[in-house]
Structure formats: C-alpha cells, structure tokens
Design a protein around this motif. Sequence first.
Motif, PDB file in Angstrom:
ATOM      1  N   ARG A 195      52.375  -9.912  53.811  1.00  0.00           N
ATOM      2  CA  ARG A 195      53.095  -8.382  53.688  1.00  0.00           C
ATOM      3  C   ARG A 195      54.560  -8.758  54.160  1.00  0.00           C
ATOM      4  NH1 ARG A 195      48.021  -7.895  56.162  1.00  0.00           N
ATOM      5  NH2 ARG A 195      46.646  -6.200  55.675  1.00  0.00           N
ATOM      6  N   LEU A 196      55.200  -7.942  53.321  1.00  0.00           N
ATOM      7  CA  LEU A 196      56.835  -7.718  53.781  1.00  0.00           C
ATOM      8  C   LEU A 196      57.273  -6.430  54.202  1.00  0.00           C
ATOM      9  CD1 LEU A 196      59.951  -9.035  53.760  1.00  0.00           C
ATOM     10  CD2 LEU A 196      59.708  -8.539  51.356  1.00  0.00           C
ATOM     11  N   VAL A 197      57.760  -6.351  55.280  1.00  0.00           N
ATOM     12  CA  VAL A 197      58.314  -5.043  55.890  1.00  0.00           C
ATOM     13  C   VAL A 197      60.128  -5.290  55.776  1.00  0.00           C
ATOM     14  CG1 VAL A 197      58.501  -3.417  57.733  1.00  0.00           C
ATOM     15  CG2 VAL A 197      56.414  -4.480  57.261  1.00  0.00           C
ATOM     16  N   LEU A 198      60.765  -4.474  54.961  1.00  0.00           N
ATOM     17  CA  LEU A 198      62.254  -4.315  55.213  1.00  0.00           C
ATOM     18  C   LEU A 198      62.633  -3.190  55.974  1.00  0.00           C
ATOM     19  CD1 LEU A 198      63.196  -5.299  51.435  1.00  0.00           C
ATOM     20  CD2 LEU A 198      62.954  -7.075  53.465  1.00  0.00           C
ATOM     21  N   ALA A 199      63.312  -3.543  57.160  1.00  0.00           N
ATOM     22  CA  ALA A 199      63.626  -2.429  58.093  1.00  0.00           C
ATOM     23  C   ALA A 199      65.227  -2.533  58.151  1.00  0.00           C
ATOM     24  CB  ALA A 199      62.971  -2.599  59.289  1.00  0.00           C
ATOM     25  N   GLY A 200      65.776  -1.288  58.406  1.00  0.00           N
ATOM     26  CA  GLY A 200      67.025  -1.293  58.670  1.00  0.00           C
ATOM     27  C   GLY A 200      67.627   0.193  58.732  1.00  0.00           C
ATOM     28  N   ASP A 201      69.025   0.421  58.989  1.00  0.00           N
ATOM     29  CA  ASP A 201      69.730   1.595  58.833  1.00  0.00           C
ATOM     30  C   ASP A 201      70.548   1.766  57.651  1.00  0.00           C
ATOM     31  OD1 ASP A 201      71.249   3.712  59.502  1.00  0.00           O
ATOM     32  OD2 ASP A 201      71.737   3.211  61.599  1.00  0.00           O
ATOM     33  N   PRO A 202      70.096   2.571  56.903  1.00  0.00           N
ATOM     34  CA  PRO A 202      70.738   2.661  55.588  1.00  0.00           C
ATOM     35  C   PRO A 202      72.280   3.364  55.651  1.00  0.00           C
ATOM     36  CG  PRO A 202      69.096   4.444  56.067  1.00  0.00           C
ATOM     37  CD  PRO A 202      69.000   3.501  56.983  1.00  0.00           C
ATOM     38  N   GLY A 203      72.675   3.802  56.934  1.00  0.00           N
ATOM     39  CA  GLY A 203      73.967   4.108  56.961  1.00  0.00           C
ATOM     40  C   GLY A 203      74.943   3.133  57.046  1.00  0.00           C
ATOM     41  N   VAL A 204      74.678   1.766  57.343  1.00  0.00           N
ATOM     42  CA  VAL A 204      75.684   0.892  57.697  1.00  0.00           C
ATOM     43  C   VAL A 204      76.326   0.378  56.517  1.00  0.00           C
ATOM     44  CG1 VAL A 204      74.668   0.334  59.889  1.00  0.00           C
ATOM     45  CG2 VAL A 204      74.032  -1.239  58.029  1.00  0.00           C
ATOM     46  N   VAL A 223      78.398  -6.407  62.059  1.00  0.00           N
ATOM     47  CA  VAL A 223      77.051  -5.942  61.544  1.00  0.00           C
ATOM     48  C   VAL A 223      75.982  -6.710  62.053  1.00  0.00           C
ATOM     49  CG1 VAL A 223      75.633  -5.604  59.512  1.00  0.00           C
ATOM     50  CG2 VAL A 223      77.881  -4.680  59.398  1.00  0.00           C
ATOM     51  N   GLY A 224      74.979  -6.118  62.553  1.00  0.00           N
ATOM     52  CA  GLY A 224      73.706  -6.757  62.974  1.00  0.00           C
ATOM     53  C   GLY A 224      73.918  -7.140  64.325  1.00  0.00           C
ATOM     54  N   THR A 248      79.382   2.152  60.855  1.00  0.00           N
ATOM     55  CA  THR A 248      79.070   0.795  61.369  1.00  0.00           C
ATOM     56  C   THR A 248      79.843   0.450  62.789  1.00  0.00           C
ATOM     57  OG1 THR A 248      78.319   0.198  59.249  1.00  0.00           O
ATOM     58  CG2 THR A 248      79.051  -1.647  60.857  1.00  0.00           C
ATOM     59  N   ALA A 249      80.986   0.631  62.689  1.00  0.00           N
ATOM     60  CA  ALA A 249      81.848   0.306  63.752  1.00  0.00           C
ATOM     61  C   ALA A 249      81.597   1.195  65.152  1.00  0.00           C
ATOM     62  CB  ALA A 249      83.503   0.681  63.189  1.00  0.00           C
ATOM     63  N   PHE A 250      81.407   2.349  64.946  1.00  0.00           N
ATOM     64  CA  PHE A 250      81.052   3.356  65.983  1.00  0.00           C
ATOM     65  C   PHE A 250      79.665   2.755  66.451  1.00  0.00           C
ATOM     66  CE2 PHE A 250      83.988   7.260  65.849  1.00  0.00           C
ATOM     67  CZ  PHE A 250      85.126   6.378  65.605  1.00  0.00           C
ATOM     68  N   SER A 251      78.714   2.509  65.784  1.00  0.00           N
ATOM     69  CA  SER A 251      77.442   2.140  66.314  1.00  0.00           C
ATOM     70  C   SER A 251      76.807   0.873  66.968  1.00  0.00           C
ATOM     71  CB  SER A 251      76.249   2.336  65.049  1.00  0.00           C
ATOM     72  OG  SER A 251      76.498   1.412  64.093  1.00  0.00           O
ATOM     73  N   ARG A 252      78.164   0.136  66.800  1.00  0.00           N
ATOM     74  CA  ARG A 252      78.007  -1.267  67.568  1.00  0.00           C
ATOM     75  C   ARG A 252      77.881  -1.202  69.199  1.00  0.00           C
ATOM     76  NH1 ARG A 252      75.390  -3.170  64.597  1.00  0.00           N
ATOM     77  NH2 ARG A 252      75.202  -1.002  63.536  1.00  0.00           N
ATOM     78  N   ALA A 253      78.233  -0.084  69.682  1.00  0.00           N
ATOM     79  CA  ALA A 253      78.318   0.016  71.180  1.00  0.00           C
ATOM     80  C   ALA A 253      76.927   0.505  71.610  1.00  0.00           C
ATOM     81  CB  ALA A 253      79.359   1.114  71.418  1.00  0.00           C
ATOM     82  N   SER A 254      76.624   0.215  72.649  1.00  0.00           N
ATOM     83  CA  SER A 254      75.371   0.358  73.372  1.00  0.00           C
ATOM     84  C   SER A 254      75.340   1.370  74.551  1.00  0.00           C
ATOM     85  CB  SER A 254      74.479  -0.692  73.727  1.00  0.00           C
ATOM     86  OG  SER A 254      75.098  -1.500  74.596  1.00  0.00           O
ATOM     87  N   ARG A 255      76.738   1.031  75.450  1.00  0.00           N
ATOM     88  CA  ARG A 255      76.978   2.079  76.612  1.00  0.00           C
ATOM     89  C   ARG A 255      78.225   2.646  76.465  1.00  0.00           C
ATOM     90  NH1 ARG A 255      76.964  -1.774  81.786  1.00  0.00           N
ATOM     91  NH2 ARG A 255      78.124   0.253  82.365  1.00  0.00           N
ATOM     92  N   HIS A 256      79.277   2.013  75.891  1.00  0.00           N
ATOM     93  CA  HIS A 256      80.583   2.726  75.902  1.00  0.00           C
ATOM     94  C   HIS A 256      81.290   2.467  74.673  1.00  0.00           C
ATOM     95  CE1 HIS A 256      84.568   4.320  77.092  1.00  0.00           C
ATOM     96  NE2 HIS A 256      85.072   2.957  76.672  1.00  0.00           N
TER      97      HIS A 256
END
Length: 767
Positions: free
Chosen positions: A498-507, A689-690, A715-723
């Motif tokens: 089985r293969l599951v391809l998972a990801g954020d299509p917005g990046v 990315v990643g 992509t750039a904005f979503s690299r931050a987890s806290r700030h």
Amino acid sequence: MSEPESTPHSGPDTPEPGPGAGPWDTGTATTESDERDDAAEHDGAAPAADSDTGVGSDAETGADTGADTDAGADADAPAGADPADGAGAAGLSEAEAELAAQRIERERIERRKAAKKGPIDSGRKLSGKAAALLAAVRAVESGKTPPADLFAEPRTAPRQTASESARRPGSVSVEAAPAPMAPMPAVPAPEVVQRVRRVLSEGGAPETLAPRVAAALGEGAEERLRADPWQLLRVQGVRPEQADGFARALLGAECGPGDERRGRAFTVWLLEQAALAGHTALDAPALTAALAQRAVPDPDAALQSTLAEGEALAFQDAPAAGEEGERPVRVLVGLERYALAEESLADGLARLLNSAPKEGGSSEDWERAAASAQGSAAELLRAVAGHSLVLHTGGEASRTEPARLLDEARRLGLRAWAATHSPLGRDGFAELLRQSQEADGTSAPPVATVAGLLSGAEGPGRDDDGSLALDLLVVLDAPQLDVETAALLVESLPDGARLVLAGDPGVLWSVGPGRVFADLLAARVCPRIASRVPDPGPLGELVSGIGIGELNEVAAPDREVVIVPVRDAGEAVHRTVQLVVDSVPRAIGVPAERTTVITPGHGGAAGTRALNAALKARLHPGPGRFGGFDPGDRIVYSPAPGRTLPGHVVKGDAEGLHLSCSGTPVVVPREWVETRVRHGWALTAHQAVGCRWPAVVVVLPGDATRALSRPWVYTAFSRASRHLSVVHGAEQALPRAVAEVPAKPRTTRLPDLLRAQTQAAEERTAG
C-alpha cells in the motif's frame, strides 16, 4: 537588492554581463542545484528560453527577481582548486549512495521496459517518422488535428494483479545496495582533461571547464568537441551565446546559424532548461518558437533532426474519451530520461491500482481501528484498508492522521514505514510517533527520508527480490516528489504493498521536473482524503487564509506574528540581523540557532548570500579558513539538485570540510565545497520545504516582489511553528501575490498516461 540579477530578456541561466565583461565573465559561481532551486522558487516559472518565446518566459512568469541567476559562472573553477588534479576523487557519501542507487534502479526500469512486448499506450519515440511528425506539428500550429493514425500504436497487454503476477526480474538485491559512504567516481584521466583543455583554449573558452567537459562528454571528448563544438552546451551552466562563440572560433567560415548541429544542440538545451523549470515536456509549437528566438533559421527542421537522431522524443496528447473535436491534439516533445520516468511511474501506479493489497488483519480489525479514530483519521484508515493507493492532504497539524495510520497498521502486522523529504521533517515526525508510542509501548519510530530509503542508508532495506521490505509506505511532503524520484519509489514497492502520498498541496512544487502529487489529485484515480484537522493558533489562521488567496490580519496576543516594515534592502538586512540576534531571543525566547531566515533568492543585496554574510559576522565571526567556513558555522549541504541538508561545520582539514547534518557525519572534498555547501542561517523557500523551526524571519525586499506568489508566501510563512517575523518592503505586492498569483503551470505527460491506463482498465472491465 538594488537591481534584479536577471532581465526580462534573460533566462534563469543568462545573466547580464557587467560593463566590459567578456563572454565568459559571468560573476559568482552557480551550481545546477542553484538553478533548480531558483527556478522552482518561482513556482516552476523559470524560462526555458528568452522572454518572448512563450516557453515559460520571464515576462510571463515574473521570474525577473533578485534570485541567484548568475548561472554559467562556474566556468571558473573554485579558487585554488584544479579539478584535473584529482578533484572529486574523494567520496560524497550520502549523495553518491543515492545516485548509485538511482542508476541501478533506472537500469532495472529500462530492462523491464525493454522486456515488454507492446509499447506504452500514450505514444512512442517517432525518430522513424520525423517527416510525419513535422507535418503534425505544422497541423497543430495551424489549428488542425493531425492524422488519427500518426501516433497509433497497439495497446499494452493488461497488467496482472498481484495475486497472479510473477516477481519482477532484474531487481536490486539488498547486498547490491550501495553503502552510505560509497565513493564518488573518479574524475576523467588527466591526459583526457589536458586534451580537452587544448580544444577549449583554441575556441576561447576557459580551460577550467576542461574537467567538467570531459566528465560530461566522456571518452573521446576532444574529438566530439571538434566534430560538434555545440556539444559544449551539455556542460551545466554554459549558455548558447558562449557555445556559439566557441563554435565560431573552432569552425571559422564553416560556422553558421543554420548548422544542423547547432539546431539539435539548442533543441536539447531548451528541453533541459524547461526541466529546470519543472516541465517534463514542451508543446512542439512553443519549442519551435523558442528556437526561432535563438536565431535558429529553420526551427521545424531542427526539431525534426533532433527527433531523427533520437536526442528527444515526441508524444501525442490525445483528447480523452468523449472529447474528440473539443480540443486539438497536442504534440509534446521531451527528453528520454523524463519520458522513461513518467511512463515507469504511470505503469507502477497502475500496478498498485490493479493489485489487491496485502492482508494485514481482517476487515473487522481495520473497521475497529477506524471506529476508534475520529473524523478524517477514520476515513484515512478505511481508505487504506481497501485500496493500494491513497492520497491525503492537509497542513502540518494533519500529520497526526498518518501517524495514527502507521501505528494501527503495525499493530495489525504490516511492515509499515513513513518517509519524509528532509532530515528535519523525519526527526519531527519521529517525535510525533514517539509521543503516541509512549502510551502503547511499541517499537522505535519507523521513519526515514525518501533519499535514505532509496539509497539503502535508512529504512527497512530490500528483500531478496530487490523490493523495499515493507507492506505500507506513507510518503509525507509528497508535493516534493519529482517524476524521477516518484518512479524509483513506486518501482521499488513490492506487489501487494500500500502507498499513501500525504502532503500540503499549497506548498511549492518539487525542484525536479514534474508535479506528481498535483497530477494524481487531479486524475481522481484513487481515494483522496482531505484532513479536517486545522493548524492551530494565529500562525495556522494566517497560513490557512493564504492557502485560499486571502492575506488576513490575525490577532497575535503573544507576538506569534510580527510585521517589520523596511524601506530598502539595506535596512532589510539590518533589521533581519537585529531580529535574529536580539529581538526574537529576548522577546520570544527562541535562540538564534533555532531561528531561520527565508528570502526569495540567493543573489542581490538581500539574498541568502548577503544575509548569511551579515549573520555570520554577528553570530559566528571568523576568518573563513576552510573555503569561507569556520568550525561551528551553520550550513546547508546540497548533495544533489533539489536536496538540502541543514547542519554545521565540524572542522576542515586536508581531507575536506567535515560537516554534521542532522547527526550524520559528512566529508565534502575541498574541491566541492564551493558548489555543495552554503552558509545556512538564511535559506530560500524551496530549501526550507519539509522543515520547520520555532521561529522564522521572512525577508521581502521591495525589488523581489516579482518573485512572490501564493505558493511561495504559503511555504515561507508556514515554516514557523511558534513565531513569524516578516521584514516587509514589498508593500501591496504581497497581498496581490497571495490573491492573484497561483502556482505556474507545468507541462507534464503523467495525466495523459494515467488517463490512458484508466481507459484501458475500463475497456478490460467492459469486455
């Protein structure tokens, strides 16, 4: 970044020479990795030719930015290093292990293709029908439909299901997998390099190109260059005008713009540039238009000659069933390596779709596992229970669902593994798995990087038949799969897996050619599960809005999002350093070593080079004794185009530059340091990315606004987890990019190949 480094009439590898610069004086060295990185940084929009050709031009795509576009400059070797004196003889460890594994896998794919009795449904090489193809191209250009039988080929025999298919021959055994520290192939023999030097000197080209020319052209490089000087274009970074000058010097009066050799070389070069921009093929009319812009007198004849010599392949993009007459048939032209990869990928996906997944627990067991989950996590479990291929979309928070799937699958007895794009992503997902495993006491997290999985350096290894020793593979960061990597991965799966391809299509899409995840989502050939787990907090709200084209103001009571306005690039650099060194550690509590800067490109006054120089001066000053680096410097290492490994410098000695990349020791020979290693405080969005960091500073200087797009900002904005701090000089260009500039299209053949496979399956069912 007072001036963009490219112009509206220059491709991504065609910088404007400075005043008085000669044809080979192109400035700072740029690698293939740079070119791929910067092309992908603009959503695959980097041109395959000059701006007026219609082949992904700068004028059309807005790629005229401060990105690092000084390609071709690595015609000058690194200072103090002569590759002819044994450069590259030392190992590149992980990089070479990966490349060797890919070579072995490609050979297996080629053998498998050759063994087939029937051709691929979607069209084949037409070197024997060059004249007919030329007529088809002209028909397409005039709005007519080519003859229906021009591309007619018999269909392949239906693939057997997993239960009745034999094990695929020619697989890689686990013993044959390369070791993680596999040595790099030796450079060409000194006498070969010396002969090439003489030819280059006669043609006015830099003699320092000799080792790379000899490596690119192989044995007999000198004779090949004399017989066809435009073969110089096969060396990464050499531009058409430079190859023309070289040919004029060697051929004299025999040299002319209509030379058949020139037409073929330019056709292949344009296809290679398109690949750097993400395309696996080009429309034939667009390609001939690009050739005309390069002063090729008879573009049709040049294309015909290239196809007849087998240096490129042509394909028919036929209408789907029921579409006849609704749209014209397109003729696509591509390089063989990407054609083979796309056909192998489509074939491998069809094998998965037609295979019964291996049993791992009863249907009742899967249903109990799904019933214990909630929402889209339960939907994912049910989809994987009954299907061999499943797509999963969602943001960072949605990773809890593949994590839950992995845990449940292993409880049911399946050999289940996950693979990520980057080591930082691997470590983050492993921590997520550990959190759930602490509650149930299961084994260590089964997660690797995609590159490590394929090379054998990570993961479960391979079974006796050469397939990956697993029953379920969950690939995270799936939008980063280029067509070649995806083909290798799918071909490595055993029957019944089985293969599951998972990801954020917005990046941002992959650096390499193709848009595999997006093509599969659009094809609707398998279940697609959209996560309903939102990313939390002000950062999650901001990024979610960007994903639908809205740049919203968000309440950030704990300074999760801070906007820092600036007037010019100089102020942008100053404020960025201030944020990283002082403001973020003091106000947010995130130290500088856990903060990353993201900017649109490598070059210019506020690119990665300038920002890294300023950050090193404040955070880790030193003389740069080892090729500009000092022990303790933060770096990124690029073992192959499109791959970025963060780490730090351990030491430098006669052996090379010693790095630690996510705990893995790497030694980069001194001759490769300049082209493989960069300082890593500041990155481009595609390098990031990643990966995620507690704090991210995104730099948007005013003259980089044409680089901005919704995927880049997302992509750039979503690299931050806290700030997240945004050093903002782009004014209204930022909300305009989010609202109006989506991902640039890429030309690929995978949708047509998948459609052909689906139609064939429907016909077999109906029959």
